[in-house]
Write a protein that holds these residues in place. Structure first.
Motif, PDB file in Angstrom:
ATOM      1  N   SER A 126       9.334  -3.826   0.962  1.00 17.13           N
ATOM      2  CA  SER A 126       9.345  -4.622   2.180  1.00 17.13           C
ATOM      3  C   SER A 126       9.315  -3.731   3.421  1.00 17.13           C
ATOM      4  O   SER A 126       8.403  -2.927   3.586  1.00 17.13           O
ATOM      5  N   HIS A 127      10.322  -3.820   4.289  1.00 14.48           N
ATOM      6  CA  HIS A 127      10.314  -3.082   5.550  1.00 14.48           C
ATOM      7  C   HIS A 127      10.913  -1.685   5.426  1.00 14.48           C
ATOM      8  O   HIS A 127      10.969  -0.959   6.422  1.00 14.48           O
ATOM      9  N   ASN A 128      11.350  -1.279   4.215  1.00 18.86           N
ATOM     10  CA  ASN A 128      11.961   0.043   4.062  1.00 18.86           C
ATOM     11  C   ASN A 128      10.937   1.160   4.223  1.00 18.86           C
ATOM     12  O   ASN A 128       9.751   0.965   3.977  1.00 18.86           O
ATOM     13  N   PRO A 129      11.376   2.358   4.604  1.00 15.79           N
ATOM     14  CA  PRO A 129      10.455   3.489   4.813  1.00 15.79           C
ATOM     15  C   PRO A 129       9.705   3.886   3.549  1.00 15.79           C
ATOM     16  O   PRO A 129       9.974   3.387   2.446  1.00 15.79           O
ATOM     17  N   LYS A 130       8.774   4.834   3.708  1.00 14.72           N
ATOM     18  CA  LYS A 130       7.803   5.139   2.653  1.00 14.72           C
ATOM     19  C   LYS A 130       8.424   5.686   1.377  1.00 14.72           C
ATOM     20  O   LYS A 130       7.832   5.560   0.295  1.00 14.72           O
ATOM     21  N   GLN A 131       9.612   6.306   1.440  1.00 14.83           N
ATOM     22  CA  GLN A 131      10.209   6.878   0.226  1.00 14.83           C
ATOM     23  C   GLN A 131      10.783   5.814  -0.697  1.00 14.83           C
ATOM     24  O   GLN A 131      11.159   6.097  -1.830  1.00 14.83           O
ATOM     25  N   TRP A 132      10.837   4.566  -0.236  1.00 14.66           N
ATOM     26  CA  TRP A 132      11.384   3.464  -1.026  1.00 14.66           C
ATOM     27  C   TRP A 132      10.284   2.693  -1.750  1.00 14.66           C
ATOM     28  O   TRP A 132       9.157   2.597  -1.281  1.00 14.66           O
ATOM     29  N   ASN A 133      10.643   2.118  -2.892  1.00 10.54           N
ATOM     30  CA  ASN A 133       9.813   1.113  -3.529  1.00 10.54           C
ATOM     31  C   ASN A 133      10.728   0.181  -4.315  1.00 10.54           C
ATOM     32  O   ASN A 133      11.918   0.450  -4.438  1.00 10.54           O
TER      33      ASN A 133
ATOM     34  N   ALA B  23       0.797  -1.238   0.000  1.00  7.98           N
ATOM     35  CA  ALA B  23       0.000   0.000   0.000  1.00  7.98           C
ATOM     36  C   ALA B  23       0.823   1.279   0.000  1.00  7.98           C
ATOM     37  O   ALA B  23       0.256   2.365   0.102  1.00  7.98           O
ATOM     38  N   ARG B  24       2.139   1.171  -0.168  1.00  2.00           N
ATOM     39  CA  ARG B  24       2.939   2.391  -0.049  1.00  2.00           C
ATOM     40  C   ARG B  24       2.515   3.421  -1.095  1.00  2.00           C
ATOM     41  O   ARG B  24       1.979   3.093  -2.157  1.00  2.00           O
ATOM     42  N   ILE B  25       2.768   4.697  -0.781  1.00  2.00           N
ATOM     43  CA  ILE B  25       2.213   5.834  -1.507  1.00  2.00           C
ATOM     44  C   ILE B  25       2.537   5.788  -2.990  1.00  2.00           C
ATOM     45  O   ILE B  25       1.707   6.122  -3.841  1.00  2.00           O
ATOM     46  N   SER B  26       3.735   5.372  -3.352  1.00  2.00           N
ATOM     47  CA  SER B  26       4.158   5.360  -4.755  1.00  2.00           C
ATOM     48  C   SER B  26       3.695   4.112  -5.499  1.00  2.00           C
ATOM     49  O   SER B  26       3.920   3.989  -6.702  1.00  2.00           O
ATOM     50  N   GLY B  27       3.022   3.199  -4.818  1.00  2.00           N
ATOM     51  CA  GLY B  27       2.709   1.899  -5.395  1.00  2.00           C
ATOM     52  C   GLY B  27       1.841   1.952  -6.632  1.00  2.00           C
ATOM     53  O   GLY B  27       2.106   1.268  -7.623  1.00  2.00           O
ATOM     54  N   GLU B  28       0.779   2.750  -6.583  1.00  2.00           N
ATOM     55  CA  GLU B  28      -0.126   2.813  -7.734  1.00  2.00           C
ATOM     56  C   GLU B  28       0.585   3.359  -8.963  1.00  2.00           C
ATOM     57  O   GLU B  28       0.416   2.837 -10.072  1.00  2.00           O
ATOM     58  N   MET B  29       1.398   4.394  -8.776  1.00  2.00           N
ATOM     59  CA  MET B  29       2.143   4.967  -9.895  1.00  2.00           C
ATOM     60  C   MET B  29       3.079   3.925 -10.512  1.00  2.00           C
ATOM     61  O   MET B  29       3.083   3.712 -11.727  1.00  2.00           O
ATOM     62  N   ILE B  30       3.882   3.281  -9.672  1.00  2.00           N
ATOM     63  CA  ILE B  30       4.843   2.309 -10.177  1.00  2.00           C
ATOM     64  C   ILE B  30       4.123   1.129 -10.816  1.00  2.00           C
ATOM     65  O   ILE B  30       4.539   0.623 -11.872  1.00  2.00           O
TER      66      ILE B  30
ATOM     67  N   LEU C 207      -5.223  -2.213  14.647  1.00  2.00           N
ATOM     68  CA  LEU C 207      -4.369  -1.056  14.906  1.00  2.00           C
ATOM     69  C   LEU C 207      -3.599  -0.759  13.624  1.00  2.00           C
ATOM     70  O   LEU C 207      -2.866  -1.616  13.131  1.00  2.00           O
ATOM     71  N   TYR C 208      -3.797   0.427  13.076  1.00  2.00           N
ATOM     72  CA  TYR C 208      -3.107   0.828  11.835  1.00  2.00           C
ATOM     73  C   TYR C 208      -3.375  -0.187  10.708  1.00  2.00           C
ATOM     74  O   TYR C 208      -2.451  -0.678  10.073  1.00  2.00           O
ATOM     75  N   CYS C 209      -4.635  -0.476  10.479  1.00  2.00           N
ATOM     76  CA  CYS C 209      -5.012  -1.439   9.446  1.00  2.00           C
ATOM     77  C   CYS C 209      -5.673  -0.779   8.233  1.00  2.00           C
ATOM     78  O   CYS C 209      -6.281  -1.466   7.410  1.00  2.00           O
ATOM     79  N   ASP C 210      -5.572   0.540   8.109  1.00  2.00           N
ATOM     80  CA  ASP C 210      -6.106   1.250   6.956  1.00  2.00           C
ATOM     81  C   ASP C 210      -5.005   1.346   5.897  1.00  2.00           C
ATOM     82  O   ASP C 210      -3.989   2.024   6.123  1.00  2.00           O
ATOM     83  N   PRO C 211      -5.134   0.687   4.746  1.00  2.00           N
ATOM     84  CA  PRO C 211      -4.022   0.603   3.780  1.00  2.00           C
ATOM     85  C   PRO C 211      -3.802   1.888   2.984  1.00  2.00           C
ATOM     86  O   PRO C 211      -3.966   1.918   1.767  1.00  2.00           O
ATOM     87  N   THR C 212      -3.370   2.929   3.680  1.00  2.00           N
ATOM     88  CA  THR C 212      -3.116   4.222   3.040  1.00  2.00           C
ATOM     89  C   THR C 212      -1.674   4.370   2.574  1.00  2.00           C
ATOM     90  O   THR C 212      -1.364   5.258   1.790  1.00  2.00           O
ATOM     91  N   GLY C 213      -0.767   3.538   3.100  1.00  2.00           N
ATOM     92  CA  GLY C 213       0.650   3.684   2.795  1.00  2.00           C
ATOM     93  C   GLY C 213       1.348   4.715   3.654  1.00  2.00           C
ATOM     94  O   GLY C 213       2.566   4.896   3.546  1.00  2.00           O
ATOM     95  N   HIS C 214       0.605   5.402   4.509  1.00  2.00           N
ATOM     96  CA  HIS C 214       1.220   6.348   5.446  1.00  2.00           C
ATOM     97  C   HIS C 214       1.590   5.566   6.708  1.00  2.00           C
ATOM     98  O   HIS C 214       0.785   5.433   7.634  1.00  2.00           O
ATOM     99  N   PHE C 215       2.793   5.046   6.728  1.00  2.00           N
ATOM    100  CA  PHE C 215       3.219   4.198   7.839  1.00  2.00           C
ATOM    101  C   PHE C 215       3.234   5.005   9.135  1.00  2.00           C
ATOM    102  O   PHE C 215       3.861   6.067   9.200  1.00  2.00           O
ATOM    103  N   PRO C 216       2.588   4.504  10.195  1.00  2.00           N
ATOM    104  CA  PRO C 216       2.519   5.250  11.458  1.00  2.00           C
ATOM    105  C   PRO C 216       3.806   5.189  12.272  1.00  2.00           C
ATOM    106  O   PRO C 216       3.978   5.929  13.237  1.00  2.00           O
ATOM    107  N   HIS C 217       4.689   4.282  11.901  1.00  2.00           N
ATOM    108  CA  HIS C 217       5.989   4.138  12.566  1.00  2.00           C
ATOM    109  C   HIS C 217       6.931   3.488  11.573  1.00  2.00           C
ATOM    110  O   HIS C 217       6.515   3.068  10.475  1.00  2.00           O
ATOM    111  N   ASN C 218       8.205   3.396  11.917  1.00  2.00           N
ATOM    112  CA  ASN C 218       9.136   2.664  11.066  1.00  2.00           C
ATOM    113  C   ASN C 218       8.554   1.287  10.786  1.00  2.00           C
ATOM    114  O   ASN C 218       8.185   0.561  11.711  1.00  2.00           O
ATOM    115  N   PRO C 219       8.426   0.896   9.492  1.00  2.00           N
ATOM    116  CA  PRO C 219       7.695  -0.335   9.172  1.00  2.00           C
ATOM    117  C   PRO C 219       8.429  -1.639   9.446  1.00  2.00           C
ATOM    118  O   PRO C 219       7.855  -2.712   9.253  1.00  2.00           O
TER     119      PRO C 219
END
Length: 463
Positions: A106-113, A55-62, A212-224
């Motif tokens: 995977s577990h990398n922060p939101k700026q990664w894909n 669900a990460r933010i860049s996913g749909e674009m990529i 808890l944090y189950c809304d797939p927005t891609g805005h990770f609430p903490h380090n994933p």
């Protein structure tokens, strides 16, 4: 900002310059090279590739870039949309597809894909085939389809449910015992696809789930990355809800970690240990993990009369050895469960089902279960070297110094002592040696790591 090309795919940070970051052009080039490879491997008239994303933010674009590139090569794309890595892996053979692409860092922060690449079995590519794709990217020798031969996109968003159906049908999943246990579990889905898949599975198993944090927005609430230092909110929720346990997965749902009823970590390393304990108790056999995983798996395997094998770090290496030794379960110490009866890939969903079956049958609390296993503690450090230094020579020097011990050079250098071990691995992208140690106390593991930091620095001076 970074772009990393490897045999397993391409990953990088979004934005920036072509060839230095994961830009749209880089995504298209790599998807096209994969399309060329698919055609070379399969050599037939019609081609089919499964594509899914976290669900990460860049996913749909990529994903749109990747899918339309494959369409332009005359390949039919099965669009899973939001999915999990193990779900895509299972969808490939279910669809009789020629391959699959998972868009996740995977577990990398939101700026990664990343683009992670699968073969027709739904398994990650080996080094040989990964190298072929890298060569195609460099040569840019790519032919696209004419207008009458374009591919198409077929949407199919049923595969998470189909994945769960397969898990529910497995003999080792004790659905009745789990339902009768009346578990209450808090799930941290890190606002990615685990927030979709894990609650669906738990509902099918008759578990009362607190999301808890189950809304797939891609805005990770903490380090994933599912590590203790990132999971304070989950710990609070488990205690507040008087839950039996907590479950956390990474954004693409191939890593799995548990929290006990007191809000304390069960330990990522022990996810595989517990699942293996359950499986081996039902179907005795061999196990495999990587060289940097806990010795507790070896101990549990031997208790059940099986044989333990250690593979080089990397899922594809673990899978290869599992096939060679006919392992009944395997994986990696980062919470990755590979259960061949379902498929050869790390799968948090099947790990949850196996763990809950064990917990329900033994009628234990999570903390009590943890206490039944051999207790080991790890330390992870690294040393940075000058680019001019010969890392291989340094590691060879260590191996030579400890030649009287049990030494493996399959992947770096691992030295097994009587009650501890150290594993030294060089980074593929920077002049760093990573140091992993394990011992029977945290102090001992830390002291062992500190000792090898000093020894490596000493050898590096003269290397």
């Amino acid at each position: 900002m970074t772009l990393i090309k490897s045999i397993s795919g391409i990953r990088g940070t979004i934005g920036g310059s072509v060839g230095e970051n994961l830009t749209p052009i880089d995504a298209v080039k790599f998807a096209a090279a994969y399309g060329v490879w698919i055609k070379q491997q399969r050599n037939k008239e019609n081609y089919r590739v499964v594509v899914g994303r976290d669900a990460r933010i860049s996913g749909e674009m990529i994903q749109n870039l990747v899918m339309q590139t494959l369409v332009g090569m005359g390949i039919t794309v099965v669009d899973l949309g939001l999915s999990t890595t193990p779900t895509v892996e299972m969808a490939v053979p279910m669809e009789h597809a020629d391959g699959g692409i998972i868009l996740t860092a995977s577990h990398n922060p939101k700026q990664w894909n990343a683009l992670k690449l699968l073969n027709s079995k739904g398994e990650f590519l080996d080094a040989e085939n990964g190298k072929i794709i890298l060569d195609i990217v460099e040569k840019e020798n790519i032919d696209f389809a004419d207008v009458d031969s374009l591919g198409k996109i077929v949407k199919n968003q049923a595969f998470i449910d189909l994945h769960i159906d397969e898990i529910m049908d497995m003999k080792l999943v004790n659905k009745k015992a789990i339902e009768n246990a009346n578990f209450k579990i808090v799930v941290d889905g890190v606002n990615s696809t685990g927030g979709i898949a894990v609650p669906l599975l738990l509902d099918r198993l008759g578990v009362h789930t607190v999301k808890l944090y189950c809304d797939p927005t891609g805005h990770f609430p903490h380090n994933p990355e599912p590590l203790k230092e990132h999971l304070g909110d989950l710990s609070k929720a488990v205690k507040k809800e008087h839950a039996d346990m907590g479950i956390v997965v990474d954004p693409d749902v191939d890593r799995l970690a548990f929290m006990d009823e007191m809000g304390e970590m069960f330990g990522e390393e022990y996810t595989l240990v517990a699942c293996a304990d359950y499986v081996l108790g039902k179907t005795p056999g061999n196990t495999v993990s990587n060289l940097s995983s806990t010795r507790a798996l070896r101990d549990v395997t031997m208790k059940h009369g099986g044989e333990y094998f250690a593979a080089a770090v990397g899922e594809v290496n673990v899978v290869t050895m599992m096939k060679e030794v006919n392992a009944v379960i395997g994986g990696e110490g980062n919470g990755g469960i590979i259960f061949p009866e379902l498929h050869y890939g790390r799968d948090a969903l099947v790990g949850i089902a196996l763990f809950l079956s064990l917990l329900a049958e033994r009628k234990m609390r999570v903390s009590e279960l943890k206490a039944t296993y051999p207790q080991y503690f790890m330390s992870k450090q690294k040393i940075e070297l000058q680019p001019s230094m010969n890392v291989d020579a340094i590691l060879n020097g260590v191996a030579g110094k400890y030649s009287n011990e049990d030494v493996s050079t399959v992947d770096g250098v691992k030295i097994d002592f009587d009650d501890s071990w150290v594993h030294l691995r060089k980074s593929n992208t920077e002049p760093i040696i990573r140091i992993y140690t394990e011992a029977k106390s945290q102090d001992s593991a830390t002291l062992l790591a500190d000792r090898f930091v000093d020894e490596l620095n000493s050898i590096a001076i003269t290397a």
